[in-house]
Design a protein around this motif. Structure first.
Motif, mmCIF file in Angstrom:
data_model
loop_
_atom_site.group_PDB
_atom_site.id
_atom_site.type_symbol
_atom_site.label_atom_id
_atom_site.label_comp_id
_atom_site.label_asym_id
_atom_site.label_seq_id
_atom_site.Cartn_x
_atom_site.Cartn_y
_atom_site.Cartn_z
ATOM 1 N N ALA A 1 39.663 45.594 37.032
ATOM 2 C CA ALA A 1 39.916 46.583 37.792
ATOM 3 C C ALA A 1 39.083 47.687 36.923
ATOM 4 O O ALA A 1 39.242 47.804 35.785
ATOM 5 N N MET A 2 38.294 48.642 37.534
ATOM 6 C CA MET A 2 37.853 49.755 36.524
ATOM 7 C C MET A 2 37.819 51.083 37.420
ATOM 8 O O MET A 2 38.136 51.029 38.724
ATOM 9 N N LEU A 3 37.607 52.200 36.494
ATOM 10 C CA LEU A 3 37.767 53.528 37.056
ATOM 11 C C LEU A 3 37.005 54.239 36.055
ATOM 12 O O LEU A 3 37.445 54.120 34.959
ATOM 13 N N ARG A 4 36.186 55.278 36.441
ATOM 14 C CA ARG A 4 35.299 56.049 35.647
ATOM 15 C C ARG A 4 34.551 55.350 34.632
ATOM 16 O O ARG A 4 33.716 54.608 34.589
ATOM 17 N N GLU B 1 36.669 53.268 32.224
ATOM 18 C CA GLU B 1 37.455 52.458 32.030
ATOM 19 C C GLU B 1 37.868 50.980 32.787
ATOM 20 O O GLU B 1 37.464 51.013 33.963
ATOM 21 N N GLY B 2 38.114 50.107 32.144
ATOM 22 C CA GLY B 2 38.370 48.771 32.757
ATOM 23 C C GLY B 2 39.635 48.074 32.089
ATOM 24 O O GLY B 2 39.985 48.174 31.139
ATOM 25 N N GLN B 3 39.969 47.037 32.997
ATOM 26 C CA GLN B 3 41.135 46.430 32.735
ATOM 27 C C GLN B 3 40.982 45.101 33.125
ATOM 28 O O GLN B 3 40.377 44.711 34.302
#
Lengths: 92, 271
Positions: free
Chosen positions: B153-156, B158-160
């Motif tokens: 998953a990612m946002l802005r 950042e990723g996980q």
């Protein structure tokens, strides 16, 4: 105890855009209060009305989830790093 | 001995020469069945690399059509395909790249009624979807069917990413050990607030493809029981431990989730 707190990008606006802040605290509960007083808005994102950790934000002390340590009573020591890791869903 | 054509030996030479892969590993890749859910920012690079690697059967699920606003990051699509179903566009790219790959497309939104049917024939599932309800649905379905799930998953900036190995349910933590249920609306950044640097998808999607290929080949240490967190602003990669939660509603001692749950979509804004 000086603790480094890593702030995920979605919450950085609460910390004036910083990705990492340092706070003084002996345990996680104190750390959350210290964060809140320095950067209002953090507490409600990390814990619910009863002071329990929210289930879609995980806190890692160094590389361990504090739920598997002593939760908000987990003690801290100088040089520890606490990472705030929220659930994110973007695949975009 | 592996029935490769001369062309295939040439094509996959840089794989075959790796001691960890070799002819045996390349054969495994050519027999692998991998499903990528979401042909977007994560799915684009993941599909690209899996196709280039010669994955035998590559399933692609997406209900959406290519939009101009996708092209900033969804590199498997092109300007002339705006308006085309994403699965069709992705399949065109795959076929142009590697004719060895059997592409199967599902131009549909994953839901409670179709998820089991779609994933049941695949060995490894890659989750590149963009909302919590679908992520929980995919997780639970993979758990019930005992699949390996590579979840990113990612946002802005950042990723996980992590890997859940539901072939070994007794030992592998699950997505609900990490997050038991979707967050309520309003407490995580809303879709309108969100943004994403296009290349983050490249990093995270390529890691997803790498983990999937490692699982196929059987080399290295997959991210099972580890969550890799990437912050591109400081270009910091950290791994934290994921533990199996005894109180997990799906895999814990008193688990109460025994069938698929369809949560309400809390955001219907598409990127």
């Amino acid at each position: 105890m000086a603790i480094t707190v890593r702030i995920p990008t979605p919450l950085r606006r609460l910390a004036n855009g910083q990705g990492e802040v340092t706070v003084e605290a002996k345990n996680i509960k104190e750390l959350i209060d210290a964060l809140e007083s320095a950067y209002p808005g953090f507490k409600e994102r990390l814990v619910d009305e009863n002071g329990e950790l929210r289930r879609f934000v995980n806190l890692y002390l160094n590389d361990e989830d504090i739920r598997f340590l002593k939760g908000i009573d987990t003690e801290l020591k100088d040089g520890d790093t606490l990472s705030i890791v929220p659930a994110i869903a973007g695949g975009f | 001995m592996f029935d490769f054509t001369e062309e295939q030996i040439k094509r996959y030479a840089r794989h075959i020469i790796l001691p960890e892969v070799g002819g045996v590993g390349q054969k495994k890749i050519s027999q692998a069945k991998i499903l990528v859910i979401g042909a977007g920012g994560l799915g684009s690079p993941a599909i690209y690399y899996l196709a280039a690697a010669g994955v035998g059967t590559l399933g692609i699920v997406d209900f959406d059509k290519v939009d101009y606003s996708n092209l900033q990051r969804q590199i498997i699509h092109t300007e002339d395909r705006v308006g085309m179903p994403k699965v069709e566009s992705a399949a065109m790219t795959v076929k142009a790249l590697n004719k060895d790959v059997n592409v199967i497309t599902y131009n549909t939104m994953i839901n409670k009624d179709n998820v089991m049917d779609i994933i049941k024939d695949y060995d490894i599932i890659l989750d590149g979807t963009d909302n919590f309800p679908t992520r929980f649905l995919i997780n639970d379905a993979c758990y019930f069917l005992g699949k390996k799930l590579v979840s990113a998953a990612m946002l802005r900036f950042e990723g996980q990413i992590t890997v859940f190995n539901y072939e070994d349910k007794e030992n592998s933590p699950c997505y609900r050990c990490l997050f038991p249920e979707p967050p309520p609306p309003g407490l995580v950044p809303t879709c309108q607030e969100a943004g994403i640097l296009g290349s983050i998808g490249g990093i995270m999607g390529a890691i997803q493809a790498t983990e999937a290929l490692k699982l196929v080949i059987g080399c290295g240490e997959p991210l099972i029981g580890k969550l890799l967190i990437m912050d591109a602003l400081s270009m910091d990669f950290r791994k934290v431990n994921l533990r199996k939660d005894k109180s997990c509603p799906l895999c814990g001692e008193n688990a109460h989730i025994k069938e698929l749950i369809e949560y309400e979509q809390t955001c219907d804004v598409h990127f």
